[in-house]
Design a protein around this motif. Sequence first.
Motif, short mmCIF file in Angstrom:
data_model
loop_
_atom_site.label_atom_id
_atom_site.label_comp_id
_atom_site.label_asym_id
_atom_site.label_seq_id
_atom_site.Cartn_x
_atom_site.Cartn_y
_atom_site.Cartn_z
N LEU A 149 0.81 -1.21 0.00
CA LEU A 149 0.00 0.00 0.00
C LEU A 149 0.84 1.27 0.00
O LEU A 149 0.53 2.24 -0.70
N ASN A 150 1.92 1.28 0.80
CA ASN A 150 2.71 2.51 0.86
C ASN A 150 3.65 2.68 -0.33
O ASN A 150 4.43 3.63 -0.37
N THR A 196 -0.16 11.11 8.26
CA THR A 196 -0.93 11.47 7.08
C THR A 196 -1.47 12.88 7.24
O THR A 196 -2.55 13.09 7.77
N HIS A 197 -0.70 13.84 6.78
CA HIS A 197 -1.04 15.24 7.02
C HIS A 197 -2.11 15.75 6.08
O HIS A 197 -2.66 16.84 6.31
N ASN A 198 -2.42 15.00 5.02
CA ASN A 198 -3.43 15.44 4.06
C ASN A 198 -4.81 14.84 4.35
O ASN A 198 -5.74 15.05 3.57
N LEU A 199 -4.94 14.10 5.43
CA LEU A 199 -6.19 13.43 5.73
C LEU A 199 -7.32 14.45 5.92
O LEU A 199 -7.20 15.38 6.70
N LEU A 234 -0.55 -1.69 9.26
CA LEU A 234 -0.54 -0.65 8.25
C LEU A 234 0.68 0.24 8.42
O LEU A 234 1.12 0.53 9.53
N SER A 235 1.20 0.69 7.28
CA SER A 235 2.31 1.63 7.28
C SER A 235 1.78 3.01 6.90
O SER A 235 0.71 3.13 6.29
N PRO A 236 2.51 4.07 7.25
CA PRO A 236 2.06 5.42 6.88
C PRO A 236 1.89 5.57 5.36
O PRO A 236 2.68 5.03 4.58
N MET A 237 0.86 6.30 4.95
CA MET A 237 0.59 6.58 3.54
C MET A 237 0.41 8.07 3.39
O MET A 237 -0.70 8.60 3.57
#
Length: 442
Positions: free
Chosen positions: A141-142, A196-199, A162-165
């Motif tokens: 995923l990442n 995830t700063h764009n969440l 899960l890894s950061p995306m």
Amino acid sequence: MLPYLCVEILQEIGSQLPNSDQKNLRAVCKDLGLAIDPLFYTFFVLRGDRLRQENGLYIIERLATRQIGWVHHAKTVHITPGSRPEGTEAKIGGPKWYPSDAALPDLLVSALASMQNIQTVVWTVHPRDPDWVKKSIADSLNTLPFLSDLQLKIDGGSRIALSPMPALTKLSMEAISWQPAHVQMVQDICRVVGRTHNLASLRLSGAGDYSKVWTLLRAMLLRPAPHTRVHLTALTTSFVTADLLAYLSSYSNVLQRITLEPPHSHIHGPGLADTFFDTVLPAHASSLRAVSVPGGAYGRWTFGLHNVEAVLALRKLQTLHLTVHSREGGDTEGVNAVALLLSTAALLPALRVLRISAAERYRGSEDAIRIAIEDYTTPVESGAVVCADAPYSPAAGQDSDRCCYYELAPAVSDEPGERSTILAYRALDPDRARARVLCAEI
């Protein structure tokens, strides 16, 4: 004539066709194939029960070696354990992933990572999925640079690391049942959210406590760098806690959509409904476009005199879903709650859809609301369509989203052939195009 049309027109034609017809159109000639390929290959389904089949492994191998159209055109991937169990599978709990050799985990990672244009991943995690499958998918995923929408449906307390995306803007996680692994899953979500700063959109649904996520989001608002703070514009959750409301109250006029799914009204502590209506809604009054608070059978989550001012302040609201006490057409304050809500909705200038549900679940509760709507008259015009839950039907199922739609129209006058200046709600044909559009919105 088709080969002589421009690519844009061919793709517009192709977008109206089912996948089977797109497949046939691609086979006509090379030019049509090149035009339709971005449509035909835009959606990829990875079913675990097909991996053990020869054609399934063949597709995975061609993806890994970048020899198939999905590599270049796929925008959405659906990952699912499989469909119906067959033969011995039914005895062991359904379809499973079956690795053919030790190289398959790396092959699966390479296959998923090859589709570099993927924007949406919908992943149903089954408790019988082997750990290597979950790890392979999570690791891939990442590696997807344009992945912006991740939708997880986790059954039976399955754990995925899960890894950061960083590119993620929408995250949805639905837990089918509470399990001890849910605690670990919340930690995984915190790991993703924290990086995830764009969440902008978050859905956390199903049984479980997500207080750690809300605490993290609130702490992120204190970061010195503005681009590392997360101000959600859309939120859906089924578990309301003080930590959630504290986070939503810590920033203002950003939230656009909020949905509190059932059974939120049955599992939280006292006083939270007042905090929601008196603090959270006013904080985002100028930005909210959609508010949905169904299922409030207890406490002060239902609509009434105690929260009418908070709703009236939402001047840009376009869709609203609230519950009312339907017994005898009134709420606990002795006011006809349906009439009060209809009068309030008429004063919201941007409102397009008002959905009214019964707080109590008893025979005839929906009928009481519909009768109150049909008896309501007003001289004030409103462009909002009212949606009332239809009576429960065993044939349709308890979870059906059946609705009865109403819109304002001049009431019939006492004089023959005359139309009154008084407006009343009249049933809207559910098969009309407008009703279908509204049904899709709510």
